[in-house]
Design a protein around this motif. Structure first.
Motif, PDB file in Angstrom:
ATOM      1  N   PHE A 144      -4.228   2.552  10.947  1.00  0.00           N
ATOM      2  CA  PHE A 144      -3.064   2.755  10.094  1.00  0.00           C
ATOM      3  C   PHE A 144      -2.751   4.241  10.088  1.00  0.00           C
ATOM      4  CE2 PHE A 144      -1.640   3.855   5.703  1.00  0.00           C
ATOM      5  CZ  PHE A 144      -0.425   3.204   5.715  1.00  0.00           C
ATOM      6  N   ASP A 145      -1.491   4.594  10.253  1.00  0.00           N
ATOM      7  CA  ASP A 145      -1.069   5.990  10.257  1.00  0.00           C
ATOM      8  C   ASP A 145      -0.443   6.313   8.907  1.00  0.00           C
ATOM      9  OD1 ASP A 145       0.189   8.475  10.569  1.00  0.00           O
ATOM     10  OD2 ASP A 145       0.628   8.091  12.682  1.00  0.00           O
ATOM     11  N   LYS A 146      -1.253   6.869   8.025  1.00  0.00           N
ATOM     12  CA  LYS A 146      -0.818   7.166   6.668  1.00  0.00           C
ATOM     13  C   LYS A 146       0.393   8.096   6.649  1.00  0.00           C
ATOM     14  CE  LYS A 146      -2.643   9.146   2.369  1.00  0.00           C
ATOM     15  NZ  LYS A 146      -3.857   9.665   1.708  1.00  0.00           N
ATOM     16  N   GLU A 147       0.359   9.143   7.446  1.00  0.00           N
ATOM     17  CA  GLU A 147       1.471  10.101   7.467  1.00  0.00           C
ATOM     18  C   GLU A 147       2.751   9.458   7.996  1.00  0.00           C
ATOM     19  OE1 GLU A 147       1.289  12.969   5.851  1.00  0.00           O
ATOM     20  OE2 GLU A 147      -0.754  12.323   5.408  1.00  0.00           O
ATOM     21  N   GLY A 148       2.627   8.629   9.015  1.00  0.00           N
ATOM     22  CA  GLY A 148       3.792   7.921   9.542  1.00  0.00           C
ATOM     23  C   GLY A 148       4.395   6.999   8.504  1.00  0.00           C
ATOM     24  N   PHE A 149       3.528   6.308   7.775  1.00  0.00           N
ATOM     25  CA  PHE A 149       3.967   5.415   6.706  1.00  0.00           C
ATOM     26  C   PHE A 149       4.696   6.203   5.624  1.00  0.00           C
ATOM     27  CE2 PHE A 149       3.044   3.270   2.630  1.00  0.00           C
ATOM     28  CZ  PHE A 149       3.626   2.030   2.868  1.00  0.00           C
ATOM     29  N   LEU A 150       4.096   7.297   5.199  1.00  0.00           N
ATOM     30  CA  LEU A 150       4.687   8.096   4.126  1.00  0.00           C
ATOM     31  C   LEU A 150       5.983   8.777   4.559  1.00  0.00           C
ATOM     32  CD1 LEU A 150       1.490   9.621   2.511  1.00  0.00           C
ATOM     33  CD2 LEU A 150       3.014   7.875   1.534  1.00  0.00           C
ATOM     34  N   SER A 151       6.139   9.037   5.829  1.00  0.00           N
ATOM     35  CA  SER A 151       7.370   9.694   6.291  1.00  0.00           C
ATOM     36  C   SER A 151       8.601   8.829   6.066  1.00  0.00           C
ATOM     37  CB  SER A 151       7.252  10.078   7.770  1.00  0.00           C
ATOM     38  OG  SER A 151       7.312   8.933   8.592  1.00  0.00           O
ATOM     39  N   LYS A 165       9.420   7.649  -8.171  1.00  0.00           N
ATOM     40  CA  LYS A 165       8.557   6.535  -8.586  1.00  0.00           C
ATOM     41  C   LYS A 165       8.152   5.692  -7.371  1.00  0.00           C
ATOM     42  CE  LYS A 165       8.265   2.557 -11.622  1.00  0.00           C
ATOM     43  NZ  LYS A 165       8.926   1.729 -12.616  1.00  0.00           N
ATOM     44  N   ASP A 166       9.116   5.395  -6.510  1.00  0.00           N
ATOM     45  CA  ASP A 166       8.816   4.616  -5.318  1.00  0.00           C
ATOM     46  C   ASP A 166       7.921   5.401  -4.354  1.00  0.00           C
ATOM     47  OD1 ASP A 166      10.169   2.398  -6.217  1.00  0.00           O
ATOM     48  OD2 ASP A 166      11.971   2.770  -5.031  1.00  0.00           O
ATOM     49  N   ARG A 167       8.133   6.717  -4.247  1.00  0.00           N
ATOM     50  CA  ARG A 167       7.256   7.537  -3.403  1.00  0.00           C
ATOM     51  C   ARG A 167       5.828   7.520  -3.931  1.00  0.00           C
ATOM     52  NH1 ARG A 167      11.652  11.047  -3.402  1.00  0.00           N
ATOM     53  NH2 ARG A 167      10.574  12.474  -4.811  1.00  0.00           N
ATOM     54  N   MET A 205       4.406   4.294  -2.870  1.00  0.00           N
ATOM     55  CA  MET A 205       4.107   4.382  -1.434  1.00  0.00           C
ATOM     56  C   MET A 205       2.812   5.171  -1.212  1.00  0.00           C
ATOM     57  SD  MET A 205       6.585   3.027   0.609  1.00  0.00           S
ATOM     58  CE  MET A 205       6.493   4.007   2.079  1.00  0.00           C
ATOM     59  N   GLN A 206       2.621   6.232  -1.959  1.00  0.00           N
ATOM     60  CA  GLN A 206       1.403   7.027  -1.828  1.00  0.00           C
ATOM     61  C   GLN A 206       0.183   6.182  -2.186  1.00  0.00           C
ATOM     62  OE1 GLN A 206       1.098  10.498  -0.815  1.00  0.00           O
ATOM     63  NE2 GLN A 206      -0.970   9.697  -0.585  1.00  0.00           N
ATOM     64  N   ARG A 207       0.281   5.395  -3.254  1.00  0.00           N
ATOM     65  CA  ARG A 207      -0.846   4.519  -3.639  1.00  0.00           C
ATOM     66  C   ARG A 207      -1.138   3.494  -2.538  1.00  0.00           C
ATOM     67  NH1 ARG A 207       1.563   4.938  -8.680  1.00  0.00           N
ATOM     68  NH2 ARG A 207       2.606   2.929  -8.500  1.00  0.00           N
ATOM     69  N   ALA A 241      -0.339  -5.294   7.592  1.00  0.00           N
ATOM     70  CA  ALA A 241       0.627  -6.112   6.844  1.00  0.00           C
ATOM     71  C   ALA A 241      -0.026  -6.667   5.588  1.00  0.00           C
ATOM     72  CB  ALA A 241       1.161  -7.245   7.726  1.00  0.00           C
ATOM     73  N   GLU A 242      -1.244  -7.126   5.707  1.00  0.00           N
ATOM     74  CA  GLU A 242      -1.984  -7.665   4.566  1.00  0.00           C
ATOM     75  C   GLU A 242      -2.132  -6.600   3.476  1.00  0.00           C
ATOM     76  OE1 GLU A 242      -4.032 -10.766   2.599  1.00  0.00           O
ATOM     77  OE2 GLU A 242      -3.093 -10.894   4.571  1.00  0.00           O
ATOM     78  N   CYS A 243      -2.337  -5.379   3.883  1.00  0.00           N
ATOM     79  CA  CYS A 243      -2.510  -4.277   2.943  1.00  0.00           C
ATOM     80  C   CYS A 243      -1.185  -3.839   2.320  1.00  0.00           C
ATOM     81  CB  CYS A 243      -3.164  -3.099   3.663  1.00  0.00           C
ATOM     82  SG  CYS A 243      -3.610  -1.743   2.576  1.00  0.00           S
ATOM     83  N   ILE A 244      -0.124  -3.827   3.095  1.00  0.00           N
ATOM     84  CA  ILE A 244       1.165  -3.299   2.640  1.00  0.00           C
ATOM     85  C   ILE A 244       1.981  -4.304   1.832  1.00  0.00           C
ATOM     86  CG2 ILE A 244       3.435  -2.520   3.438  1.00  0.00           C
ATOM     87  CD1 ILE A 244       2.038  -1.147   5.756  1.00  0.00           C
ATOM     88  N   ILE A 245       2.016  -5.539   2.261  1.00  0.00           N
ATOM     89  CA  ILE A 245       2.891  -6.529   1.641  1.00  0.00           C
ATOM     90  C   ILE A 245       2.441  -6.776   0.215  1.00  0.00           C
ATOM     91  CG2 ILE A 245       3.730  -8.916   1.745  1.00  0.00           C
ATOM     92  CD1 ILE A 245       3.505  -8.660   4.829  1.00  0.00           C
TER      93      ILE A 245
END
Length: 124
Positions: free
Chosen positions: A72-79, A87-89, A92-94, A115-119
């Protein structure tokens, strides 16, 4: 949590009413031999179950920067959260913190793990 947060999975990608798919999705659809059902699963934010669907998700996740195919690419996700409300950011950080460290040598299974982690319906 707001459902709109999940839209970060496909930033500026889907106009669901018209069933349009992004260039990334179309490229991955062709590359992985994904069906209309596989595309619909991604657009509906469902956890992938079949090998083809998992590989399709993997391709899209790699193209949008959520994965490098092994982790998982945390920085890519956060970008993708740049234009979200504060609030949404934070949410997303959590999610990014929770999913950080998700790895799998099988890129297709990795996509299912991410997907299991994000959804939202699958998270604690």
């Amino acid at each position: 949590m707001k459902f709109s947060l999940v839209l970060c999975l496909l930033p500026a990608v889907i106009l669901a009413q018209d069933k349009l798919i992004s260039r990334e999705e179309e490229t991955c659809r062709e590359q992985e031999g994904a069906s209309d059902e596989d595309v619909e699963m991604l657009q509906s934010f469902m956890t992938p179950e079949t090998r083809t669907t998992k590989c399709y998700y993997s391709c899209v996740m790699q193209k949008i920067g959520y994965s490098d195919g092994q982790r998982f690419d945390k920085e890519g996700f956060l970008s993708t959260a740049v234009n979200f409300s504060s609030k949404d950011r934070e949410t997303m950080q959590r999610i990014a913190d929770q999913c950080e460290g998700t790895t799998n040598e099988d890129h297709c299974e990795l996509a299912a793990d991410i997907a299991e982690c994000i959804i939202p319906s699958r998270r604690n």
